[in-house]
Design a protein around this motif. Sequence first.
Motif, mmCIF file in Angstrom:
data_model
loop_
_atom_site.group_PDB
_atom_site.id
_atom_site.type_symbol
_atom_site.label_atom_id
_atom_site.label_comp_id
_atom_site.label_asym_id
_atom_site.label_seq_id
_atom_site.Cartn_x
_atom_site.Cartn_y
_atom_site.Cartn_z
ATOM 1 N N PRO A 1 0.878 -1.137 0.066
ATOM 2 C CA PRO A 1 -0.134 -0.132 0.011
ATOM 3 C C PRO A 1 0.566 1.033 0.064
ATOM 4 N N ILE B 1 1.675 2.587 -3.429
ATOM 5 C CA ILE B 1 0.348 3.188 -3.858
ATOM 6 C C ILE B 1 0.404 4.756 -3.217
ATOM 7 N N ALA C 1 -7.570 4.050 -11.213
ATOM 8 C CA ALA C 1 -6.385 2.770 -10.943
ATOM 9 C C ALA C 1 -6.790 1.639 -12.018
ATOM 10 N N ILE D 1 -5.419 -1.864 -12.676
ATOM 11 C CA ILE D 1 -4.616 -2.895 -11.776
ATOM 12 C C ILE D 1 -4.426 -4.280 -12.521
ATOM 13 N N LEU E 1 -2.512 -7.080 -4.137
ATOM 14 C CA LEU E 1 -2.446 -5.784 -3.538
ATOM 15 C C LEU E 1 -2.448 -6.450 -1.869
ATOM 16 N N LEU F 1 -6.534 -0.636 -1.146
ATOM 17 C CA LEU F 1 -6.211 0.288 -2.217
ATOM 18 C C LEU F 1 -6.620 1.608 -1.796
ATOM 19 N N VAL G 1 -11.867 1.785 -10.597
ATOM 20 C CA VAL G 1 -11.069 0.920 -10.876
ATOM 21 C C VAL G 1 -10.992 -0.049 -11.958
ATOM 22 N N ILE H 1 0.461 -1.642 -11.954
ATOM 23 C CA ILE H 1 -0.716 -0.759 -11.399
ATOM 24 C C ILE H 1 -0.344 0.447 -11.961
#
Lengths: 180, 279
Positions: B6, B9, B75, B77, B83, B87, B129, B137
């Motif tokens: 995380p 991100i 995002a 992905i 992940l 997120l 997403v 990502i």
Amino acid sequence: MATQLHVPLDKDQLSPLRAGDSVEISGVVYTARDAAHGKLFELLDAGEPLPIDLAGGVIYYCGPAPTPPGSALGSAGPTTSYRMDSFAPRLYELGLGATIGKGDRGIGVREACRQFCCVYLVAVGGAGALLSERVVAAEVVAYPELGPEAIRRLEVERLPAIVAYDTVGNSVFPHDDPLQ
Amino acid sequence: MRDVEPMAISSAVYRMALESSFNLPERVLDALRRAVDVEVGPARAVMETLVENARIAADRRIALCQDCGLVVVFAEIGRECHLAGDLYAAINDGIARAYADGYLRKSVLGDPLRRDSNTGHNTPAVVHVRITEGDAITLHVAPKGGGSENMSAVDMLVPAVGRQGVIDRVVKQVTFAGGKPCPPLVVGVAIGGTMDQAAVLSKWALMRELGDPSPDPETAELERDILRAVNATGVGPMGLGGKTTALAVHVEKYPCHIASLPLAINLQCHAARHAMATI
């Protein structure tokens, strides 16, 4: 050349202005936007005094960004004015000289400018970094709980704007119809 | 499977939220500079001011516009990516730190009907997403101002109006909006799908590099036709009249029901802030 306006504004300063003229404002202007106008009108409706001086005054529709170290104020451009259309005519009637914002407004605002010899000015939306450099001092004077929407007293030097609605009913916006 | 933490991100979102608030994408800046040359009078003064504003914001690392937006994140992905955390929490953490550190305005109300409910850190973001191939990502971060979002619209057209009906409806929206959404605009248009799909696609259209045409030749031609029609309105920079009402029109399409012709128009102000990073 921009016409220099000094707050408080009076009829001698405002009546020669025409839509499309460039102006620069110096003196005190107050920031107020949606939430602050709601609070001001609660006071007006209750017959109580306002925290700002309306006589010849200027309201800047602006919710500035936080102030970085070494600056008087953060980024501070205009917000869209039409959201305050229901408030502006009464404030003009009570003595306000000018509002500053961006975008065209309802016909009631243009009529109020003509009736009460006031103006609506537009600053360049999205030029918040540049406009903040014309602010020399800023303090919150009412409603700090509203954060960016608090009323701030700004001292500005040569804040650039364009006359959108003048005192005789003209509009700078090409799609506005003439007033009757 | 590739694990993504995380923090990776959050850090990427933090950097992009700051960079996009201080620096316009080069393509946008180029388009603003070109517009100076084609305008006269107040419209030219507006364009000169915007170019100068961009310089000041970049030099001093202060917000281009006091409306630092509600942050929209797309995002993408990769399906081979795992992940190792939440997120949404990671994205919001990056935004909250950026808006505090960058002296950016916090413009998000926790409750839309309560004026005193500012969340204080400009979160939550609006996150879309999409699942893609591979293990990467890609994040698009776009702080979206309220003034231009307010002038956006979804309209469920009658299919019979066809291509010309779409052009006319976009022109009507841009004319109605006038100076309120801070033109010159980038116009994101989505045709098809359902009401909700069209709305999201019209935002997705704004994530494209400014002026890149649609890969589909027919859609690219429609983009040119809408741009020409929008600029013929004369709305101009900040609505003061002029030739440059939009810098670009980006159109996305999606299949739709035989009874429907959904049209979404997402207006983006000239401060077309956008950043992208792949993790």
